[in-house]
Design an enzyme around this catalytic site. Sequence first.
Site, PDB file in Angstrom:
ATOM      1  N   GLU A 116       0.849  -1.191   0.000  1.00 15.19           N
ATOM      2  CA  GLU A 116       0.000   0.000   0.000  1.00 15.19           C
ATOM      3  C   GLU A 116       0.883   1.239   0.000  1.00 15.19           C
ATOM      4  O   GLU A 116       2.105   1.149   0.126  1.00 15.19           O
ATOM      5  CB  GLU A 116      -0.923  -0.006   1.228  1.00 15.19           C
ATOM      6  N   HIS A 238      -9.136   9.512   2.675  1.00 13.73           N
ATOM      7  CA  HIS A 238      -8.735   8.380   1.835  1.00 13.73           C
ATOM      8  C   HIS A 238      -8.971   8.779   0.390  1.00 13.73           C
ATOM      9  O   HIS A 238     -10.037   9.293   0.044  1.00 13.73           O
ATOM     10  CB  HIS A 238      -9.559   7.137   2.192  1.00 13.73           C
ATOM     11  N   ARG A 284      -0.688   8.845   1.380  1.00 13.33           N
ATOM     12  CA  ARG A 284      -2.095   9.150   1.152  1.00 13.33           C
ATOM     13  C   ARG A 284      -2.413  10.642   1.030  1.00 13.33           C
ATOM     14  O   ARG A 284      -3.258  11.042   0.254  1.00 13.33           O
ATOM     15  CB  ARG A 284      -2.870   8.606   2.341  1.00 13.33           C
ATOM     16  N   HIS A 345     -11.375   9.826   6.475  1.00 11.53           N
ATOM     17  CA  HIS A 345     -11.125   8.401   6.723  1.00 11.53           C
ATOM     18  C   HIS A 345     -10.557   8.107   8.107  1.00 11.53           C
ATOM     19  O   HIS A 345     -10.958   7.149   8.755  1.00 11.53           O
ATOM     20  CB  HIS A 345     -10.151   7.924   5.651  1.00 11.53           C
ATOM     21  N   ARG A 380      -0.856   9.232   8.726  1.00 13.86           N
ATOM     22  CA  ARG A 380      -0.709   7.804   8.993  1.00 13.86           C
ATOM     23  C   ARG A 380      -0.405   7.039   7.711  1.00 13.86           C
ATOM     24  O   ARG A 380      -1.036   7.250   6.679  1.00 13.86           O
ATOM     25  CB  ARG A 380      -2.002   7.241   9.583  1.00 13.86           C
TER      26      ARG A 380
END
Length: 528
Positions: A116, A238, A284, A345, A380
Site C-alpha cells: 500500500e 482516503h 495518502r 477516513h 498515517r
Amino acid sequence: MQSYDVMIIGSGAAGLSVALALPRHFNVALISKSQITEGATFYAQGGISAVMDPADTNAAHIADTLDAGSGLCHPDVVEHIVRNGRDRIEWLLEQGVPFSTRTSKSGHREFHLTQEGGHSHRRVVHAADATGAAVEDTLVSRVKGYANVTLMESHAAIDLIISLNQATKQKNCVGAYVFDEASGDVLTINARVVVLATGGVGKVYLYTSNPNVATGDGIAMAWRAGCRIANMEFVQFHPTCLYHHRAKTILLTEALRGEGAELLLPDGSRFMPSFHERAELAPRDVVARAIDHEMKRLGLNCVYLDISKKSKSFLLEHFPNAYQTCAEYGIDITAEPIPVVPAAHYLCGGVVTNIQGQTNLPHLYAVGEAACTGLHGANRMASNSLLECLVIASTAVESITTLLERVPAENVEIAPWDASRVIKGNEDVIISHSWDEIRRVMWDYVGIVRTNKRLERAQVRINILKTEINEFYSSFHISKNLIELRNLVLIAELIIRSAKLRKESRGLHYTLDYPNRDDTNFQSDTIL
Ligand code: FAD
Ligand code: SIN
C-alpha cells in the site's frame, strides 16, 4: 451502581484486544454503543502492516512510517509498535483469524503480503480485501466465551466520572455514565480503570468512509474530563471512495493501487506520476491532494481507478469484496475504471497517551484510533492503524494489570445521573439539522485544502451550533443522537482550533495561506 475492575468503552480491534488480553480474574465490562461488531475495524479492508517477509526489515518499516508522518512521529513509539508487529500477527493467528496465504517457491504456506501507499516493501498481512471483518468476527467470537467479560451492546457512554482519592489527593477516573438505548435509562458504572477504545471521528465530515458510530465520543469525553488532546488538525482523507449517486461512501482499498491500479482522468490519462515519484503509491495525503487538485482544475465530480489490466481470476481471488460491491452499482472492475473521490477516513490525533495507553488522567487509558500515541505524526501510513490498536492494547494491559494489583480497590461515592431538570424534547428537527450543518461546514471549510478565511468561517458557525446544542442538551432528555451530536460539535471545534494553530502545511494539514512546511516553528504536536 454496577462495579467492575475494568470498563472498556468500544468493541473494535482496540477494545477487544484489551478485553482478551486482561487476566481472567478481572471483572470486565465491554461497552459498545451499537451492535458489538459495528465500528471501523469491521470495515477495514487492506490489512495490517508488519514485517513478515525475511527480505523486509523493521528499519525499513520504521523509516517508511517516519517518512509518511512528515517529521511529527515519535521515533520511540514507532520503533516499539513496529518491533511488536510480528508478535501481534502471531497472536491474531492463535485467535483464529483466517489471513490470506500462498504457496512459496519452496512449497510451504506463507502469508500473502500486499502493498500500500508509503510502504517500500510488501508488508501488509490481510484476509482478501475484508481483513477487518475477519479480525472483528474472530475476536468477538472469542470474547463471547470469556465469563469474566460482560458485553453491553447498544450502550453509549456519555461522560467519564472523576473522583478525588482522599488518601492520595489525586483525581482519578472512576467510571462513566452510560445510556442504555433499550430502556432509555442512564446507568452509573463504576470501574477501577476505564479504557477509551471508541475509534475515530469521520462522521464530523459530510463524506466519510467511516461507519455511523465514528462520532469522536471518547475524545470528547476525555476533553471534558480535562485530558490533553493532540494533533486534531491531521484528518486523513482516503483518496479512493466509490463515487456513485446511490452509494454512501464506500472505500476502495489502497491495496488495489498496490496491485497495479492506476488513477486516471476522464480522458484515460494518468496524473499521479507528475505529483510524486511513487505515483499511485505515494503517501495518502499526497494522493488525496492530487485528486482534489485535478478535480478542481478540471471541474470534475470524480476521477477513475483502473485495475482492469489484471485478470478476472486475480481480482476475484484478491478483491472479492471490491468486485461484488462495485457490481452492485453496475460497475465491472474487471472491464472498466471505477469512479472515485476522496473522503474523510482517519484521525491521526486524539487523546494523548504514552506507549502504555495511559492518559494524563490517572486510571484512564485510551487505545486505538481515539488515542494519539505519536505513531502517525502528521500522516498515517496505510495499515498502521490496526497494528497500533493491537500493540498498544497489549502494552496497556500490562500497565493496567500492574496498576490494579498495586492499588487497592477503594469505595467511591458517585452521584447518580441527575435527570430531574430535563423534559421530553419535541424538536428532533433541531438535532438532525445540526448534524447536517456541522458535517457540511467541516467538509466545505475544513477539508483537504484549508485557508485562514475558511477556518474562521467554520469556527463562527460551529461556535453558534455548539451553544445551541449545549442548551438543548441541558434542557431535554438524552438520546443517542443527542449524545453524539454534542460530541460531534466539540470534535469540530477541536479540529478547527488545532488547524488554526498550525501556521504551515505539513502532512494532512494543507493551507493555501502557509503552503510550506516550517520546521523552525512547528516541528511539534499541536496540544490542546
Ligand atoms: P473502532 O473499530 O472504530 O471501534 C470503536 C468502538 O467504539 C465501536 O464498538 C463503537 O460502537 C464504540 N463506541 C464509540 N463511541 C462509543 C460510546 N460513546 N459508547 C460506547 N461505545 C462507543 N486501518 C488499517 O490499519 N488497515 C486497513 O486496512 C484499514 N482499512 C480501513 C477501511 C475503512 C473503511 C475504515 C473506515 C478504516 C480503515 N482503517 C484501516 C482504519 C482502522 O480500521 C481503524 O482505525 C481501526 O479499526 C480503529 O479501531 P478502534 O478499535 O480504535 O475503533
Ligand atoms: C485501505 O484498505 O485502503 C485502507 C487501509 C488503511 O486505512 O490503513
